[in-house]
Design an enzyme around this catalytic site. Structure first.
Site, mmCIF file in Angstrom:
data_model
loop_
_atom_site.group_PDB
_atom_site.id
_atom_site.type_symbol
_atom_site.label_atom_id
_atom_site.label_comp_id
_atom_site.label_asym_id
_atom_site.label_seq_id
_atom_site.Cartn_x
_atom_site.Cartn_y
_atom_site.Cartn_z
ATOM 1 N N GLU A 75 0.822 -1.204 0.000
ATOM 2 C CA GLU A 75 0.000 0.000 0.000
ATOM 3 C C GLU A 75 0.856 1.253 0.000
ATOM 4 O O GLU A 75 1.866 1.336 0.685
ATOM 5 C CB GLU A 75 -0.886 0.011 1.244
ATOM 6 C CG GLU A 75 -1.649 -1.279 1.354
ATOM 7 C CD GLU A 75 -3.006 -1.103 1.982
ATOM 8 O OE1 GLU A 75 -3.450 0.030 2.145
ATOM 9 O OE2 GLU A 75 -3.614 -2.133 2.292
ATOM 10 N N CYS A 152 4.036 -6.780 8.400
ATOM 11 C CA CYS A 152 4.958 -6.287 9.424
ATOM 12 C C CYS A 152 5.028 -7.298 10.562
ATOM 13 O O CYS A 152 4.030 -7.921 10.911
ATOM 14 C CB CYS A 152 4.478 -4.938 9.960
ATOM 15 S SG CYS A 152 5.660 -4.187 11.098
ATOM 16 N N CYS A 156 2.302 -4.194 16.599
ATOM 17 C CA CYS A 156 1.669 -3.151 17.426
ATOM 18 C C CYS A 156 0.175 -3.461 17.495
ATOM 19 O O CYS A 156 -0.462 -3.728 16.464
ATOM 20 C CB CYS A 156 1.905 -1.774 16.823
ATOM 21 S SG CYS A 156 3.652 -1.395 16.615
ATOM 22 N N CYS A 159 -2.619 -1.624 15.295
ATOM 23 C CA CYS A 159 -2.331 -1.439 13.868
ATOM 24 C C CYS A 159 -2.877 -2.591 13.036
ATOM 25 O O CYS A 159 -2.614 -3.759 13.327
ATOM 26 C CB CYS A 159 -0.822 -1.323 13.684
ATOM 27 S SG CYS A 159 -0.305 -1.306 11.971
ATOM 28 N N GLY A 203 5.020 -1.949 7.295
ATOM 29 C CA GLY A 203 6.352 -2.454 7.608
ATOM 30 C C GLY A 203 7.164 -1.546 8.512
ATOM 31 O O GLY A 203 6.811 -0.401 8.765
ATOM 32 N N GLU A 204 8.249 -2.114 9.009
ATOM 33 C CA GLU A 204 9.200 -1.404 9.872
ATOM 34 C C GLU A 204 10.466 -1.181 9.039
ATOM 35 O O GLU A 204 11.224 -2.131 8.783
ATOM 36 C CB GLU A 204 9.479 -2.255 11.122
ATOM 37 C CG GLU A 204 10.705 -1.870 11.903
ATOM 38 C CD GLU A 204 10.741 -0.429 12.383
ATOM 39 O OE1 GLU A 204 9.896 -0.045 13.192
ATOM 40 O OE2 GLU A 204 11.644 0.321 11.940
ATOM 41 N N SER A 233 9.928 6.556 9.948
ATOM 42 C CA SER A 233 9.390 6.316 11.284
ATOM 43 C C SER A 233 9.765 4.901 11.721
ATOM 44 O O SER A 233 9.612 3.943 10.960
ATOM 45 C CB SER A 233 7.866 6.446 11.232
ATOM 46 O OG SER A 233 7.319 6.065 12.459
ATOM 47 N N SER A 258 8.116 6.228 16.789
ATOM 48 C CA SER A 258 6.714 5.912 17.056
ATOM 49 C C SER A 258 6.620 5.525 18.537
ATOM 50 O O SER A 258 6.750 4.367 18.899
ATOM 51 C CB SER A 258 6.336 4.753 16.130
ATOM 52 O OG SER A 258 4.978 4.577 16.081
ATOM 53 N N LEU A 259 6.430 6.518 19.395
ATOM 54 C CA LEU A 259 6.518 6.311 20.846
ATOM 55 C C LEU A 259 5.217 5.723 21.392
ATOM 56 O O LEU A 259 5.201 4.653 21.995
ATOM 57 C CB LEU A 259 6.849 7.650 21.526
ATOM 58 C CG LEU A 259 6.995 7.618 23.039
ATOM 59 C CD1 LEU A 259 8.170 6.765 23.468
ATOM 60 C CD2 LEU A 259 7.116 9.045 23.597
ATOM 61 N N ASN A 260 4.166 6.458 21.260
ATOM 62 C CA ASN A 260 2.792 5.961 21.498
ATOM 63 C C ASN A 260 2.405 5.637 22.936
ATOM 64 O O ASN A 260 1.269 5.200 23.174
ATOM 65 C CB ASN A 260 2.496 4.714 20.651
ATOM 66 C CG ASN A 260 2.692 4.998 19.186
ATOM 67 O OD1 ASN A 260 2.411 6.107 18.740
ATOM 68 N ND2 ASN A 260 3.189 4.044 18.449
ATOM 69 N N ASN A 336 -6.988 5.718 14.576
ATOM 70 C CA ASN A 336 -7.931 5.438 13.489
ATOM 71 C C ASN A 336 -8.477 4.030 13.649
ATOM 72 O O ASN A 336 -7.704 3.078 13.711
ATOM 73 C CB ASN A 336 -7.208 5.561 12.147
ATOM 74 C CG ASN A 336 -6.716 6.975 11.910
ATOM 75 O OD1 ASN A 336 -7.490 7.909 11.910
ATOM 76 N ND2 ASN A 336 -5.407 7.131 11.742
ATOM 77 N N CYS A 379 -3.226 6.344 9.263
ATOM 78 C CA CYS A 379 -2.171 5.670 10.017
ATOM 79 C C CYS A 379 -2.695 4.411 10.688
ATOM 80 O O CYS A 379 -3.732 4.437 11.342
ATOM 81 C CB CYS A 379 -1.637 6.599 11.105
ATOM 82 S SG CYS A 379 -0.673 7.918 10.453
HETATM 83 S S1 SF4 Z 1 2.532 0.465 13.513
HETATM 84 FE FE1 SF4 Z 1 4.205 0.197 12.015
HETATM 85 S S2 SF4 Z 1 5.709 -1.061 13.135
HETATM 86 FE FE2 SF4 Z 1 3.768 -1.275 14.262
HETATM 87 S S3 SF4 Z 1 2.789 -3.136 13.376
HETATM 88 FE FE3 SF4 Z 1 2.002 -1.333 12.235
HETATM 89 S S4 SF4 Z 1 3.340 -1.196 10.433
HETATM 90 FE FE4 SF4 Z 1 4.420 -2.480 11.950
#
Ligand code: SF4
Length: 388
Positions: A75, A152, A156, A159, A203-204, A233, A258-260, A336, A379
């Site tokens: 994507e 990924c 998280c 996500c 992805g990371e 990020s 990406s602290l969160n 989101n 996001c």
């Molecule tokens: S937020 Fe980013 S690092 Fe975390 S699972 Fe989703 S795509 Fe992977």
């Protein structure tokens, strides 16, 4: 080119054609002799970019694409006017590194291209310099969100991409190719239009470090996009951050963490990667980064209703940001929603109170506009959802 018995500079001609003129057929590379074009075609060489297999358009103008990479899709998101994610991170500031807002953007620096033929690329479905959208004279400001992996592994909890698991790393050509496909679709004039890239798609990036950095260099050298307008990020992959800190500042993108979460207990719950590299380890790694003049580190913070949006959390985050000792800012993202994810959106009041708390603490904080929520483009929503 060297493999086919040609001088290496012929490769530069191909790079110019593919990445600057968006040519998708060897027969169209008129800088190569006709006999060489015929030889390349006869030997099954191909040039081009990944094709856009499907497009979803939001009411806010955001477009989400399924971009074909081999037999799979990833994507990529186009956000006209951006999502304010770059606010206050030097991209819009004046000075020698970045042009001031309203100033003409300098043309890209000319450098010797460093092209290599990249496997796995497909010929694009949009012909060179064509656009379905707008004429070439319309000045554009936009952000492109790029994927670095298919799926990924970081998992998280908030996500949707995490639900896919990791399928594979993208090649440098596939990462940069997403950008070229979108530039071609919107007929962007590189060097004139104000374009930001964020490596924040699926992805990371720091778990595909070499290909991600090769793509960033390719986009800089061959496409002409400036690293100062790119942001990567990371969820906090400490060895990746340490490697990134060694890159010469003038060739690397900006960094967003990406602290969160305000502390390790909550972060480990919503980002299991925190049990491997906790907040302190991430901050220690970030402190090794040598910033460009006026550059700032960005801390991304997803507000999950009732989980990470308490007023006390804002104070904890402010303390963490100060501990970096680096110029920093916070990007707040109201979570989101996605199917099967057990969180709540924060209330508008808690989002505003959170932002105000940073302002009170003297830390710049910006609220990212939710772009393309209705088409699963925002996001944390990238999961190749195909229903509209
Ligand atoms: S937020 Fe980013 S690092 Fe975390 S699972 Fe989703 S795509 Fe992977």
């Amino acid at each position: 080119m060297v493999q086919t018995g040609e001088p290496a500079w012929r490769g530069h001609q191909i790079a110019e054609a593919v990445y600057r003129q968006w040519v998708t057929e060897i027969s169209e590379i008129t800088t190569l002799p006709k006999s060489l074009r015929e030889k390349l075609v006869a030997n099954d060489w191909q040039v081009g970019r990944p094709s856009i297999a499907q497009t979803f358009r939001s009411v806010d103008g955001t477009e989400r694409y399924l971009v074909r990479c081999g037999t799979e899709t990833v994507e990529t998101v186009w956000m006209p006017e951006g999502d304010d994610g770059e606010s206050g991170d030097s991209t819009e500031d004046s000075g020698p590194v970045e042009p001031a807002q309203g100033e003409a953007v300098q043309p890209p620096m000319l450098r010797a291209p460093s092209f290599r033929l990249l496997s796995g690329e497909r010929v694009g479905d949009h012909k060179s310099r064509q656009t379905p959208e707008s004429g070439p004279s319309e000045l554009k400001r936009a952000t492109i969100c790029v994927s670095s992996q298919i799926g990924c592994a970081v998992n998280c909890q908030f996500c949707l991409t995490a639900k896919l698991g990791l399928q594979r790393n993208l090649t440098a050509g596939e990462i940069a190719g997403q950008v070229v496909s979108v530039l071609a679709r919107h007929n962007v004039e590189v060097g004139r239009d104000r374009l930001n890239l964020v490596f924040m798609g699926m992805g990371e990036p720091f778990l595909n470090y070499d290909n991600f950095m090769s793509a960033a260099r390719l986009l800089d050298n061959d496409v002409g996009l400036r690293p100062q307008r790119m942001t990567v990020s990371t969820s906090g992959i400490v060895p990746g951050i340490e490697r990134f800190a060694q890159e010469p500042p003038e060739i690397r993108p900006k960094l967003a963490i990406s602290l969160n979460a305000p502390n390790d207990a909550i972060r480990t719950e919503i980002m299991p990667i925190n049990s491997k590299w906790n907040i302190e380890a991430v901050i220690d790694a970030v402190r090794k980064l040598k910033l460009r003049p006026r550059e700032r580190i960005t801390f991304e913070y997803v507000l999950l209703g009732g989980v990470t949006d308490h007023p006390e959390h804002a104070k904890e985050v402010a303390r963490l940001v100060r501990r970096t000792g680096l110029p920093a800012k916070v990007n707040l993202i109201a979570w989101n929603p996605g199917p099967g994810i057990p969180y709540k959106m924060p209330t508008p009041e808690s989002v505003e109170a959170f932002r105000a708390s940073f302002v009170q603490a003297g830390i710049s904080a910006f609220l990212r506009k939710p772009r393309g929520r209705d088409i699963y483009a925002a996001c944390g929503q990238l999961k190749r959802t195909v229903e509209e």
